[in-house]
Write a protein that holds these residues in place. Structure first.
Motif, PDB file in Angstrom:
ATOM      1  N   VAL A 106       6.396   0.496   0.568  1.00 36.63           N
ATOM      2  CA  VAL A 106       5.138   0.454  -0.174  1.00 36.63           C
ATOM      3  C   VAL A 106       5.358  -0.472  -1.366  1.00 36.63           C
ATOM      4  O   VAL A 106       6.293  -0.279  -2.142  1.00 36.63           O
ATOM      5  CB  VAL A 106       4.723   1.847  -0.673  1.00 36.63           C
ATOM      6  CG1 VAL A 106       3.381   1.768  -1.400  1.00 36.63           C
ATOM      7  CG2 VAL A 106       4.650   2.836   0.476  1.00 36.63           C
ATOM      8  N   MET A 107       4.504  -1.461  -1.500  1.00 36.98           N
ATOM      9  CA  MET A 107       4.594  -2.397  -2.608  1.00 36.98           C
ATOM     10  C   MET A 107       3.459  -2.132  -3.587  1.00 36.98           C
ATOM     11  O   MET A 107       2.353  -1.758  -3.144  1.00 36.98           O
ATOM     12  CB  MET A 107       4.528  -3.832  -2.098  1.00 36.98           C
ATOM     13  CG  MET A 107       5.744  -4.209  -1.266  1.00 36.98           C
ATOM     14  SD  MET A 107       5.365  -5.387   0.040  1.00 36.98           S
ATOM     15  CE  MET A 107       4.601  -4.277   1.227  1.00 36.98           C
ATOM     16  N   THR A 121      -1.403  -0.132  -4.914  1.00 38.43           N
ATOM     17  CA  THR A 121      -0.338  -0.259  -3.922  1.00 38.43           C
ATOM     18  C   THR A 121      -0.884  -0.897  -2.660  1.00 38.43           C
ATOM     19  O   THR A 121      -2.098  -0.854  -2.392  1.00 38.43           O
ATOM     20  CB  THR A 121       0.286   1.092  -3.550  1.00 38.43           C
ATOM     21  OG1 THR A 121      -0.725   1.927  -2.975  1.00 38.43           O
ATOM     22  CG2 THR A 121       0.907   1.766  -4.758  1.00 38.43           C
ATOM     23  N   ILE A 122       0.041  -1.457  -1.869  1.00 43.83           N
ATOM     24  CA  ILE A 122      -0.319  -2.029  -0.571  1.00 43.83           C
ATOM     25  C   ILE A 122       0.820  -1.773   0.388  1.00 43.83           C
ATOM     26  O   ILE A 122       1.995  -1.877   0.025  1.00 43.83           O
ATOM     27  CB  ILE A 122      -0.641  -3.545  -0.706  1.00 43.83           C
ATOM     28  CG1 ILE A 122      -1.175  -4.097   0.610  1.00 43.83           C
ATOM     29  CG2 ILE A 122       0.573  -4.330  -1.199  1.00 43.83           C
ATOM     30  CD1 ILE A 122      -1.801  -5.484   0.467  1.00 43.83           C
ATOM     31  N   GLY A 161      -1.290  -3.403   5.378  1.00 43.78           N
ATOM     32  CA  GLY A 161      -2.498  -3.791   4.671  1.00 43.78           C
ATOM     33  C   GLY A 161      -3.260  -2.718   3.939  1.00 43.78           C
ATOM     34  O   GLY A 161      -4.161  -3.031   3.161  1.00 43.78           O
ATOM     35  N   THR A 162      -2.939  -1.462   4.163  1.00 47.17           N
ATOM     36  CA  THR A 162      -3.658  -0.399   3.473  1.00 47.17           C
ATOM     37  C   THR A 162      -3.434  -0.473   1.974  1.00 47.17           C
ATOM     38  O   THR A 162      -2.302  -0.637   1.520  1.00 47.17           O
ATOM     39  CB  THR A 162      -3.189   0.971   3.974  1.00 47.17           C
ATOM     40  OG1 THR A 162      -3.399   1.041   5.388  1.00 47.17           O
ATOM     41  CG2 THR A 162      -3.964   2.088   3.305  1.00 47.17           C
ATOM     42  N   THR A 163      -4.514  -0.392   1.214  1.00 45.89           N
ATOM     43  CA  THR A 163      -4.416  -0.484  -0.238  1.00 45.89           C
ATOM     44  C   THR A 163      -4.886   0.806  -0.913  1.00 45.89           C
ATOM     45  O   THR A 163      -5.637   1.594  -0.333  1.00 45.89           O
ATOM     46  CB  THR A 163      -5.261  -1.645  -0.779  1.00 45.89           C
ATOM     47  OG1 THR A 163      -6.623  -1.470  -0.365  1.00 45.89           O
ATOM     48  CG2 THR A 163      -4.750  -2.978  -0.251  1.00 45.89           C
ATOM     49  N   ASN A 164      -4.446   0.969  -2.141  1.00 46.38           N
ATOM     50  CA  ASN A 164      -4.820   2.129  -2.944  1.00 46.38           C
ATOM     51  C   ASN A 164      -4.906   1.676  -4.393  1.00 46.38           C
ATOM     52  O   ASN A 164      -4.073   0.872  -4.842  1.00 46.38           O
ATOM     53  CB  ASN A 164      -3.763   3.227  -2.790  1.00 46.38           C
ATOM     54  CG  ASN A 164      -4.104   4.459  -3.607  1.00 46.38           C
ATOM     55  OD1 ASN A 164      -5.152   5.044  -3.451  1.00 46.38           O
ATOM     56  ND2 ASN A 164      -3.206   4.851  -4.499  1.00 46.38           N
ATOM     57  N   GLY A 215       2.766 -12.121   3.466  1.00 45.17           N
ATOM     58  CA  GLY A 215       4.006 -11.779   4.145  1.00 45.17           C
ATOM     59  C   GLY A 215       4.916 -12.964   4.366  1.00 45.17           C
ATOM     60  O   GLY A 215       6.141 -12.846   4.308  1.00 45.17           O
ATOM     61  N   ALA A 216       4.334 -14.123   4.612  1.00 52.39           N
ATOM     62  CA  ALA A 216       5.142 -15.322   4.866  1.00 52.39           C
ATOM     63  C   ALA A 216       5.914 -15.735   3.610  1.00 52.39           C
ATOM     64  O   ALA A 216       7.058 -16.188   3.693  1.00 52.39           O
ATOM     65  CB  ALA A 216       4.248 -16.458   5.340  1.00 52.39           C
ATOM     66  N   ARG A 217       5.272 -15.585   2.468  1.00 53.37           N
ATOM     67  CA  ARG A 217       5.912 -15.954   1.206  1.00 53.37           C
ATOM     68  C   ARG A 217       6.644 -14.766   0.571  1.00 53.37           C
ATOM     69  O   ARG A 217       7.331 -14.934  -0.434  1.00 53.37           O
ATOM     70  CB  ARG A 217       4.877 -16.474   0.210  1.00 53.37           C
ATOM     71  CG  ARG A 217       4.201 -17.766   0.635  1.00 53.37           C
ATOM     72  CD  ARG A 217       3.148 -18.178  -0.386  1.00 53.37           C
ATOM     73  NE  ARG A 217       2.447 -19.382   0.009  1.00 53.37           N
ATOM     74  CZ  ARG A 217       2.818 -20.597  -0.347  1.00 53.37           C
ATOM     75  NH1 ARG A 217       3.886 -20.764  -1.110  1.00 53.37           N
ATOM     76  NH2 ARG A 217       2.131 -21.653   0.050  1.00 53.37           N
TER      77      ARG A 217
END
Length: 117
Positions: A33-34, A50-51, A55-58, A73-75
């Protein structure tokens, strides 16, 4: 090992915008979780947004509709777009990765956001 480096903080007038970036080095697990946290002077650190990798966000209620968290995600970068900033948004904003599998937190050094009235 995961290392986080934030950038994008600064001084802005009320109603202004800022975009924070968090560059992540190291492997991100699918269950990680980021997120972004902030700490105002004299207050406890609080969750901003958070994400998850899928892709789920809060969001904290105080920033819903004004802030948007995204991830490239690529970066391997997480962003926090902050619109309609208010003086109460002032604080040190820190990037976080929570590794669910190990119950371990990783933190960046933080970036200062100051909103003047």
């Amino acid at each position: 090992q995961v290392q986080l480096v934030e950038s994008g903080g600064g001084l802005v007038q009320a109603g202004g915008t800022l975009r924070l970036s968090c560059d992540i080095s190291g492997t991100i697990f699918g269950s990680d979780v980021m997120g972004w946290f902030r700490q105002a002077p004299g207050k406890q650190r609080e969750l901003v947004a958070t994400i998850r990798t899928f892709g789920t966000t809060n969001y904290a209620d105080s920033v819903k509709g004004r802030f948007t968290i995204t991830r490239d995600g690529a970066r391997n970068t997480v962003y926090l777009q902050m619109n309609s900033l208010q003086p109460e948004d002032t604080g040190v904003y820190s990037c976080n990765v929570y590794r669910v599998e190990w119950s371990k937190n990783y933190w960046g050094q933080g970036t200062q956001v100051t909103v003047s009235s």
